[in-house]
Design a protein around this motif. Structure first.
Motif, PDB file in Angstrom:
ATOM      1  N   HIS A  47       0.962  -1.071   0.299  1.00 59.81           N
ATOM      2  CA  HIS A  47       0.300   0.085  -0.113  1.00 59.81           C
ATOM      3  C   HIS A  47       0.448   1.258   0.185  1.00 59.81           C
ATOM      4  O   HIS A  47       2.577   1.275   0.357  1.00 59.81           O
ATOM      5  CB  HIS A  47      -0.340  -0.187   0.596  1.00 59.81           C
ATOM      6  N   HIS A  49       1.260   3.958   2.226  1.00 57.17           N
ATOM      7  CA  HIS A  49       1.578   4.589   2.834  1.00 57.17           C
ATOM      8  C   HIS A  49       3.497   4.719   3.318  1.00 57.17           C
ATOM      9  O   HIS A  49       4.050   3.674   2.457  1.00 57.17           O
ATOM     10  CB  HIS A  49       1.554   4.359   4.486  1.00 57.17           C
ATOM     11  N   ASP A  51       5.796   4.389   5.392  1.00 57.79           N
ATOM     12  CA  ASP A  51       6.955   2.663   5.476  1.00 57.79           C
ATOM     13  C   ASP A  51       6.654   1.460   4.924  1.00 57.79           C
ATOM     14  O   ASP A  51       6.939   0.653   5.417  1.00 57.79           O
ATOM     15  CB  ASP A  51       6.327   2.948   6.791  1.00 57.79           C
ATOM     16  N   HIS A  52       5.634   1.770   3.701  1.00 58.21           N
ATOM     17  CA  HIS A  52       5.515   0.928   2.788  1.00 58.21           C
ATOM     18  C   HIS A  52       6.751   0.933   1.199  1.00 58.21           C
ATOM     19  O   HIS A  52       6.754   0.606   1.046  1.00 58.21           O
ATOM     20  CB  HIS A  52       4.614  -0.158   2.956  1.00 58.21           C
ATOM     21  N   ASP A 139      -0.624  -4.277   5.687  1.00 57.69           N
ATOM     22  CA  ASP A 139      -0.873  -3.565   7.852  1.00 57.69           C
ATOM     23  C   ASP A 139      -2.056  -4.133   7.068  1.00 57.69           C
ATOM     24  O   ASP A 139      -3.208  -3.866   6.495  1.00 57.69           O
ATOM     25  CB  ASP A 139      -0.596  -1.922   7.197  1.00 57.69           C
TER      26      ASP A 139
HETATM   27 ZN    ZN Z   1       0.595   2.025   6.316  1.00 64.34          ZN
END
Ligand code: ZN
Length: 226
Positions: A47, A49, A51-52, A139
């Motif tokens: 996804h 975000h 941190d991904h 997540d």
């Molecule tokens: Zn996330």
């Protein structure tokens, strides 16, 4: 299959291809690898975000590797000059000798490296079949269709978030493990920063009370053969 954990949700799977998942490296306070260390054949992004999605665009532009993501994120990455292929939840994509199944994840998505954040479609997970079937949940909160993921794809290895706050915590992830029934479960998305502090042995002990799955707690930068 060689499985390496680079902290947070970033894993590398090496069998017929070098597959890098969620390469959050440069801004990751605990990652030991450097962005320039990676030369994957494929990057799979769960996804949008930060941190991904991480350094996916940068690595893809440098190496020319393919990035797989949900359609909206693939389109964003294409705009950054990456070679990206979109797919969507419930679908499968054959790449070389591997198959990528995109699974649901109970989570939000949006390109948070932009301000305001850009719509990023839905958050997802993957079951990647490259000789060994590996489920990377992305997540997610706990959802009962994880039983279906276990039944449908029979993953041998499952990577599950245990950080709490943004995803499942140890208790929810242990229940997920008992539903998915992989041979091995690897906890992820914890102890990256102060908002996701967890003791992974709590997850391990809970899983032991629920099912026969072996919990493998990996060190940052560690590789195992499965
Ligand atoms: Zn996330």
């Amino acid at each position: 299959m060689k499985i390496s954990w680079h902290s947070h949700s970033c894993f590398e799977l090496e069998e017929s291809m070098d597959i890098l998942i969620d390469p959050y490296i440069e801004k990751n306070p605990v990652a030991r690898a450097r962005v320039s260390d990676f030369n994957p054949d494929i990057i799979a992004v769960t996804h949008a975000h930060a941190d991904h999605l991480g350094n996916a665009g940068e690595i893809a532009r440098r190496t020319g590797c393919l990035v797989i993501a949900i359609a909206e994120v693939a389109r964003y990455l294409t705009g950054l000059g990456a070679r990206a292929e979109g797919m969507n939840i419930g679908g499968s994509l054959l790449v070389g000798e591997g198959v990528f199944h995109m699974t649901p994840a109970l989570h939000s998505s949006g390109v948070t490296e932009l301000d305001p954040a850009m719509y990023g479609g839905l958050a997802a997970g993957y079951v990647i079949d490259d000789g060994i079937r590996v489920y990377h949940a992305g997540d997610t909160g706990l959802f009962s269709d994880m039983k279906l993921i276990g039944e449908l794809y029979r993953p041998e290895v499952a990577m599950l978030p245990i950080g709490g706050r943004y995803t499942m915590g140890p208790r929810e992830a242990a229940i997920a493990t008992s539903w998915i029934r992989p041979h091995v479960a690897i906890p992820m998305h914890y102890n990256t920063n102060s908002s996701v502090i967890q003791d992974p042995t709590e997850f391990q002990n809970l899983v032991e009370t629920l099912c026969d799955t072996e919990v493998l707690i990996m060190d940052i930068g560690e590789s195992v053969e499965y």
